[in-house]
Design a protein around this motif. Structure first.
Motif, PDB file in Angstrom:
ATOM      1  N   ASP A  36      33.157  36.357  39.783  1.00  0.00           N
ATOM      2  CA  ASP A  36      33.836  37.649  39.858  1.00  0.00           C
ATOM      3  C   ASP A  36      33.242  38.560  40.925  1.00  0.00           C
ATOM      4  O   ASP A  36      33.956  39.249  41.637  1.00  0.00           O
ATOM      5  N   ARG A  37      31.904  38.568  41.028  1.00  0.00           N
ATOM      6  CA  ARG A  37      31.247  39.478  41.975  1.00  0.00           C
ATOM      7  C   ARG A  37      31.561  39.125  43.425  1.00  0.00           C
ATOM      8  O   ARG A  37      31.464  39.977  44.316  1.00  0.00           O
ATOM      9  N   ASP A  38      31.958  37.881  43.678  1.00  0.00           N
ATOM     10  CA  ASP A  38      32.212  37.432  45.053  1.00  0.00           C
ATOM     11  C   ASP A  38      33.665  37.599  45.478  1.00  0.00           C
ATOM     12  O   ASP A  38      33.965  37.530  46.677  1.00  0.00           O
ATOM     13  N   ILE A  39      34.558  37.791  44.525  1.00  0.00           N
ATOM     14  CA  ILE A  39      35.987  37.863  44.868  1.00  0.00           C
ATOM     15  C   ILE A  39      36.633  39.135  44.325  1.00  0.00           C
ATOM     16  O   ILE A  39      37.846  39.177  44.117  1.00  0.00           O
ATOM     17  N   THR A  40      35.838  40.179  44.134  1.00  0.00           N
ATOM     18  CA  THR A  40      36.357  41.425  43.568  1.00  0.00           C
ATOM     19  C   THR A  40      37.543  41.968  44.355  1.00  0.00           C
ATOM     20  O   THR A  40      38.578  42.339  43.783  1.00  0.00           O
ATOM     21  N   GLN A  41      37.394  42.030  45.682  1.00  0.00           N
ATOM     22  CA  GLN A  41      38.466  42.593  46.506  1.00  0.00           C
ATOM     23  C   GLN A  41      39.717  41.720  46.498  1.00  0.00           C
ATOM     24  O   GLN A  41      40.838  42.223  46.518  1.00  0.00           O
ATOM     25  N   LEU A  42      39.521  40.413  46.448  1.00  0.00           N
ATOM     26  CA  LEU A  42      40.675  39.515  46.352  1.00  0.00           C
ATOM     27  C   LEU A  42      41.395  39.708  45.021  1.00  0.00           C
ATOM     28  O   LEU A  42      42.637  39.693  44.959  1.00  0.00           O
ATOM     29  N   GLN A  43      40.650  39.901  43.953  1.00  0.00           N
ATOM     30  CA  GLN A  43      41.264  40.104  42.646  1.00  0.00           C
ATOM     31  C   GLN A  43      42.076  41.392  42.617  1.00  0.00           C
ATOM     32  O   GLN A  43      43.147  41.460  41.993  1.00  0.00           O
ATOM     33  N   GLU A  44      41.579  42.426  43.303  1.00  0.00           N
ATOM     34  CA  GLU A  44      42.327  43.687  43.386  1.00  0.00           C
ATOM     35  C   GLU A  44      43.628  43.478  44.163  1.00  0.00           C
ATOM     36  O   GLU A  44      44.683  44.009  43.784  1.00  0.00           O
ATOM     37  N   LEU A  45      43.555  42.721  45.237  1.00  0.00           N
ATOM     38  CA  LEU A  45      44.767  42.432  46.007  1.00  0.00           C
ATOM     39  C   LEU A  45      45.760  41.615  45.182  1.00  0.00           C
ATOM     40  O   LEU A  45      46.976  41.818  45.289  1.00  0.00           O
ATOM     41  N   LYS A  46      45.242  40.726  44.369  1.00  0.00           N
ATOM     42  CA  LYS A  46      46.115  39.889  43.536  1.00  0.00           C
ATOM     43  C   LYS A  46      46.915  40.729  42.547  1.00  0.00           C
ATOM     44  O   LYS A  46      48.079  40.434  42.245  1.00  0.00           O
ATOM     45  N   LYS A  47      46.305  41.808  42.064  1.00  0.00           N
ATOM     46  CA  LYS A  47      47.005  42.707  41.138  1.00  0.00           C
ATOM     47  C   LYS A  47      48.144  43.447  41.848  1.00  0.00           C
ATOM     48  O   LYS A  47      49.206  43.667  41.277  1.00  0.00           O
ATOM     49  N   VAL A  48      47.878  43.838  43.089  1.00  0.00           N
ATOM     50  CA  VAL A  48      48.874  44.611  43.844  1.00  0.00           C
ATOM     51  C   VAL A  48      50.012  43.724  44.331  1.00  0.00           C
ATOM     52  O   VAL A  48      51.187  44.098  44.261  1.00  0.00           O
ATOM     53  N   PHE A  49      49.651  42.530  44.830  1.00  0.00           N
ATOM     54  CA  PHE A  49      50.641  41.621  45.398  1.00  0.00           C
ATOM     55  C   PHE A  49      50.875  40.461  44.431  1.00  0.00           C
ATOM     56  O   PHE A  49      50.558  39.307  44.719  1.00  0.00           O
ATOM     57  N   GLU A  50      51.440  40.787  43.309  1.00  0.00           N
ATOM     58  CA  GLU A  50      51.623  39.813  42.237  1.00  0.00           C
ATOM     59  C   GLU A  50      52.519  38.663  42.689  1.00  0.00           C
ATOM     60  O   GLU A  50      53.598  38.864  43.249  1.00  0.00           O
ATOM     61  N   GLY A  51      52.028  37.459  42.497  1.00  0.00           N
ATOM     62  CA  GLY A  51      52.795  36.275  42.831  1.00  0.00           C
ATOM     63  C   GLY A  51      52.618  35.781  44.254  1.00  0.00           C
ATOM     64  O   GLY A  51      53.067  34.680  44.591  1.00  0.00           O
ATOM     65  N   GLN A  52      51.974  36.595  45.120  1.00  0.00           N
ATOM     66  CA  GLN A  52      51.811  36.197  46.523  1.00  0.00           C
ATOM     67  C   GLN A  52      50.451  35.575  46.825  1.00  0.00           C
ATOM     68  O   GLN A  52      50.314  34.861  47.816  1.00  0.00           O
ATOM     69  N   LEU A  53      49.449  35.864  46.001  1.00  0.00           N
ATOM     70  CA  LEU A  53      48.078  35.453  46.319  1.00  0.00           C
ATOM     71  C   LEU A  53      47.560  34.445  45.313  1.00  0.00           C
ATOM     72  O   LEU A  53      47.564  34.692  44.112  1.00  0.00           O
ATOM     73  N   ARG A  54      47.108  33.302  45.829  1.00  0.00           N
ATOM     74  CA  ARG A  54      46.411  32.304  45.016  1.00  0.00           C
ATOM     75  C   ARG A  54      44.972  32.216  45.530  1.00  0.00           C
ATOM     76  O   ARG A  54      44.751  32.063  46.732  1.00  0.00           O
ATOM     77  N   ILE A  55      44.016  32.308  44.628  1.00  0.00           N
ATOM     78  CA  ILE A  55      42.608  32.190  45.010  1.00  0.00           C
ATOM     79  C   ILE A  55      42.158  30.764  44.714  1.00  0.00           C
ATOM     80  O   ILE A  55      42.245  30.297  43.580  1.00  0.00           O
ATOM     81  N   LEU A  56      41.687  30.073  45.761  1.00  0.00           N
ATOM     82  CA  LEU A  56      41.311  28.669  45.639  1.00  0.00           C
ATOM     83  C   LEU A  56      39.811  28.489  45.843  1.00  0.00           C
ATOM     84  O   LEU A  56      39.233  29.093  46.749  1.00  0.00           O
ATOM     85  N   HIS A  57      39.208  27.642  45.050  1.00  0.00           N
ATOM     86  CA  HIS A  57      37.821  27.261  45.297  1.00  0.00           C
ATOM     87  C   HIS A  57      37.806  26.197  46.385  1.00  0.00           C
ATOM     88  O   HIS A  57      38.301  25.079  46.195  1.00  0.00           O
ATOM     89  N   ILE A  58      37.293  26.557  47.564  1.00  0.00           N
ATOM     90  CA  ILE A  58      37.147  25.596  48.662  1.00  0.00           C
ATOM     91  C   ILE A  58      35.779  25.780  49.294  1.00  0.00           C
ATOM     92  O   ILE A  58      35.517  26.778  49.955  1.00  0.00           O
ATOM     93  N   ASP A  59      34.907  24.814  49.066  1.00  0.00           N
ATOM     94  CA  ASP A  59      33.636  24.746  49.780  1.00  0.00           C
ATOM     95  C   ASP A  59      33.856  23.756  50.920  1.00  0.00           C
ATOM     96  O   ASP A  59      33.968  22.548  50.682  1.00  0.00           O
ATOM     97  N   VAL A  60      33.945  24.251  52.144  1.00  0.00           N
ATOM     98  CA  VAL A  60      34.319  23.383  53.264  1.00  0.00           C
ATOM     99  C   VAL A  60      33.271  22.324  53.564  1.00  0.00           C
ATOM    100  O   VAL A  60      33.542  21.370  54.306  1.00  0.00           O
ATOM    101  N   THR A  61      32.059  22.467  53.009  1.00  0.00           N
ATOM    102  CA  THR A  61      31.026  21.456  53.205  1.00  0.00           C
ATOM    103  C   THR A  61      31.091  20.356  52.148  1.00  0.00           C
ATOM    104  O   THR A  61      30.315  19.415  52.183  1.00  0.00           O
ATOM    105  N   ASN A  62      32.039  20.476  51.228  1.00  0.00           N
ATOM    106  CA  ASN A  62      32.161  19.528  50.126  1.00  0.00           C
ATOM    107  C   ASN A  62      33.572  18.942  50.144  1.00  0.00           C
ATOM    108  O   ASN A  62      34.536  19.625  49.800  1.00  0.00           O
ATOM    109  N   GLU A  63      33.699  17.692  50.569  1.00  0.00           N
ATOM    110  CA  GLU A  63      35.025  17.109  50.731  1.00  0.00           C
ATOM    111  C   GLU A  63      35.788  17.027  49.415  1.00  0.00           C
ATOM    112  O   GLU A  63      36.999  17.246  49.383  1.00  0.00           O
ATOM    113  N   LYS A  64      35.095  16.760  48.319  1.00  0.00           N
ATOM    114  CA  LYS A  64      35.767  16.711  47.016  1.00  0.00           C
ATOM    115  C   LYS A  64      36.410  18.048  46.697  1.00  0.00           C
ATOM    116  O   LYS A  64      37.534  18.107  46.171  1.00  0.00           O
ATOM    117  N   SER A  65      35.716  19.144  47.020  1.00  0.00           N
ATOM    118  CA  SER A  65      36.260  20.482  46.794  1.00  0.00           C
ATOM    119  C   SER A  65      37.542  20.692  47.596  1.00  0.00           C
ATOM    120  O   SER A  65      38.526  21.249  47.092  1.00  0.00           O
TER     121      SER A  65
END
Length: 241
Positions: A36-65
């Motif tokens: 939560d502490r790392d994506i606070t601003q994204l979560q606020e945007l998600k509330k405003v732009f309902e249905g437009q924003l998906r937050i994905l876990h992507i660690d680009v150094t981890n191919e499985k991710s």
């Protein structure tokens, strides 16, 4: 359009997310940590732009991710139109060649160069799906590079970052050759010196200004250009191809 942005929780990435949402696009915001502490601003945007924003876990150094993120997007949305490889690190800044930590150098290359390779490897099929699913959309792969990756303007210092961006630019060139028969815009972009955690407070440029320029480029693609690089001038705030 449906757009994947890596490193989306701060700096230029966050500005790209916000600008894209305001323009009505669907955004997949790739973040290394979903605490939560790392994506606070994204979560606020998600509330405003309902249905437009998906937050994905992507660690680009981890191919499985990356694989799991691509599967999730395919399951919910079938395709993406645009990949913006923005996630990057800047380390070992003040080190001379004699002082460099090789492990840290490899870490920069893994994140800044191999990371985008992983993302493109697994999301390119979804871009191709977009080309066949929605004929009105434009497909692009954008690699956020840096003037630090210029051979003609090379300088001492920033070895890991500079080397990783040179390699990223070569990736862009190779992709342009590989995908030359497909209507996909391929670009490396030097975004200018921005006031972000990476750029520092002395930087003259606001990330939101660069984000606006990049979105203008995405909405007005240059598919037929032979150029693979876009430069956003720090002072004039304009794009030169």
């Amino acid at each position: 359009m449906k757009v994947l942005i890596t490193g989306a929780n701060r700096g230029l990435g966050l500005s790209l997310v916000e600008t894209g949402l305001k323009r009505g696009h669907v955004i997949f915001a790739g973040v290394r940590s979903v605490a939560d502490r790392d994506i606070t601003q994204l979560q606020e945007l998600k509330k405003v732009f309902e249905g437009q924003l998906r937050i994905l876990h992507i660690d680009v150094t981890n191919e499985k991710s990356v694989i799991e993120a691509a599967k999730a997007v395919k399951f919910t949305d079938q395709y993406v139109d645009i990949i913006i490889n923005n996630a990057a690190i800047l380390n070992e800044r003040d080190k001379t060649i004699e002082e460099l930590d090789i492990a840290e150098t490899l870490k920069a290359l893994d994140t800044n160069t191999v990371g985008p390779i992983r993302v493109i490897k697994h999301f390119l099929p979804l871009i191709r799906n977009g080309a066949t699913t929605d004929s009105t959309s434009s497909q692009s792969i954008i690699n956020i590079s840096s003037e630090a990756g210029s051979l003609t303007n090379a300088y001492a210092g920033d070895y890991p970052y500079g080397l990783s961006k040179v390699a990223l630019n070569m990736l862009t060139e190779k992709l342009k050759k590989y995908l030359m028969e497909e209507d996909i815009q391929i670009l490396s972009i030097h975004p200018g010196w921005m006031s972000t955690d990476m750029g520092g407070k002395k930087a003259p440029k606001k990330p939101m200004d660069t984000a606006l320029n990049i979105w203008n480029l995405l909405e007005n693609p240059i598919h037929n250009s032979s150029e693979a690089f876009a430069f956003f001038d720090d002072e004039l705030n304009r794009m030169e191809i």
